[in-house]
Design an enzyme around this catalytic site. Structure first.
Site, PDB file in Angstrom:
ATOM      1  N   ILE A 159       0.878  -1.169   0.000  1.00  0.00           N
ATOM      2  CA  ILE A 159       0.000   0.000   0.000  1.00  0.00           C
ATOM      3  C   ILE A 159       0.913   1.216   0.000  1.00  0.00           C
ATOM      4  O   ILE A 159       1.782   1.350   0.863  1.00  0.00           O
ATOM      5  CB  ILE A 159      -0.912   0.036   1.237  1.00  0.00           C
ATOM      6  CG1 ILE A 159      -1.750  -1.238   1.328  1.00  0.00           C
ATOM      7  CG2 ILE A 159      -1.827   1.263   1.193  1.00  0.00           C
ATOM      8  CD1 ILE A 159      -2.489  -1.385   2.651  1.00  0.00           C
ATOM      9  N   VAL A 160       0.732   2.089  -0.978  1.00  0.00           N
ATOM     10  CA  VAL A 160       1.558   3.287  -1.082  1.00  0.00           C
ATOM     11  C   VAL A 160       0.713   4.505  -0.710  1.00  0.00           C
ATOM     12  O   VAL A 160      -0.358   4.731  -1.278  1.00  0.00           O
ATOM     13  CB  VAL A 160       2.118   3.454  -2.510  1.00  0.00           C
ATOM     14  CG1 VAL A 160       3.002   4.694  -2.589  1.00  0.00           C
ATOM     15  CG2 VAL A 160       2.897   2.212  -2.929  1.00  0.00           C
ATOM     16  N   ALA A 185      -8.719  -0.070 -11.192  1.00  0.00           N
ATOM     17  CA  ALA A 185      -8.478   1.286 -10.701  1.00  0.00           C
ATOM     18  C   ALA A 185      -7.037   1.712 -10.927  1.00  0.00           C
ATOM     19  O   ALA A 185      -6.760   2.873 -11.242  1.00  0.00           O
ATOM     20  CB  ALA A 185      -8.832   1.360  -9.215  1.00  0.00           C
ATOM     21  N   ASP A 186      -6.100   0.777 -10.778  1.00  0.00           N
ATOM     22  CA  ASP A 186      -4.685   1.110 -10.979  1.00  0.00           C
ATOM     23  C   ASP A 186      -4.402   1.452 -12.435  1.00  0.00           C
ATOM     24  O   ASP A 186      -3.619   2.367 -12.729  1.00  0.00           O
ATOM     25  CB  ASP A 186      -3.801  -0.040 -10.507  1.00  0.00           C
ATOM     26  CG  ASP A 186      -4.141  -1.378 -11.167  1.00  0.00           C
ATOM     27  OD1 ASP A 186      -5.291  -1.559 -11.617  1.00  0.00           O
ATOM     28  OD2 ASP A 186      -3.241  -2.254 -11.214  1.00  0.00           O
TER      29      ASP A 186
END
Length: 262
Positions: free
Chosen positions: A12-13, A108-109
């Site tokens: 998670i970034v 989504a990415d």
């Protein structure tokens, strides 16, 4: 400043973005067992470490390919900042002309990456997102999202090589000095690193042949910087592409008034 969160299969970034500048980036391992409370503690510690106040954020946006972690992440953001995180999903204004069979299936990415690439670079575009899986997105010269390809990720392939055999060890992702390895470890590194670069070169050739014209090529993701230098095509390495895309998407969908805190 906005809080942009990219939740992938491995990490998670968290990105703290002010205007066009990414001021701070934090990474945490993705663990779907983590509760909202645990994620909130991590986020609060990250912000304290960077000397950032939770109330300095005007909004938050989340892109995720790990559905079980979405609600805990949104709840954690609410607990720490008091803000409701916007989610990249169907219905969000993206400006993308998505031409795949079912536009709702676009991750989504991939949306965030495509939006950022169109914002920063000139179409046509080929985008490699090198994470747990390597995804390839293709954007036409008119800006239409045409589709792409999905390839097993470099680290995933390396781990499968060692775990699926009885005599091959786990090795780090470092390029050997030569393509022709003279020991087991260098042979494994050569096979993984140079084959990934060759895959990129080969896919660029095939995609450009199918398009009928050359494209700008951009690579992002955790291990892109380890592979791109070995490509024979010109590839732009942009490690923060998705965070940039999230910032652009937030501005496109920003509420008229400052987000309300509870």
């Amino acid at each position: 400043m906005i809080l942009a969160i990219d939740a992938g299969n491995t990490h998670i970034v968290f990105g703290c973005i002010e205007g066009e500048e990414i001021r701070q980036i934090f990474r945490a391992a993705t663990d779907i067992r983590m509760t909202a409370d645990e994620l909130a503690v991590k986020l609060k510690m990250f912000l304290e470490f960077a000397g950032l106040e939770p109330d300095s954020f005007e909004g938050a946006i989340l892109s995720s390919v790990v559905p079980p972690i979405n609600t805990p992440l949104k709840d954690a953001v609410k607990m720490v900042t008091g803000l409701d995180a916007m989610c990249v999903s169907a219905g969000l204004k993206t400006g993308l002309n998505i031409l795949i069979d079912n536009p709702a299936q676009l991750g989504a990415d991939l949306v965030a990456g495509a939006v950022a690439a169109l914002y920063k670079y000139s179409a046509p575009l080929i985008i490699f997102d090198m994470g747990t899986a390597t995804t390839i997105s293709v954007i036409s010269r008119k800006g239409g999202y045409l589709g792409g390809a999905i390839v097993p990720g470099v680290v995933l392939s390396l781990n499968a090589l060692s775990s699926g055999t009885s005599q091959l060890p786990k090795v780090s992702l470092e390029p050997p000095k030569r393509c022709i390895g003279t020991n087991t470890i260098d042979c494994m590194r050569s096979g993984v690193v140079f084959s990934a670069a060759a895959m990129m070169d080969g896919m660029i050739d095939r995609i450009e042949e199918e398009l009928g014209y050359p494209a700008t090529v951009v690579a992002t993701g955790g291990i892109a910087s380890s592979i791109v230098p070995h490509c024979r095509h010109k590839v732009i390495c942009d490690s923060n592409l998705l965070l940039t895309g999230l910032a652009v998407l937030y501005r496109k969908n920003k509420p008229q008034e400052r987000a309300q805190r509870s």
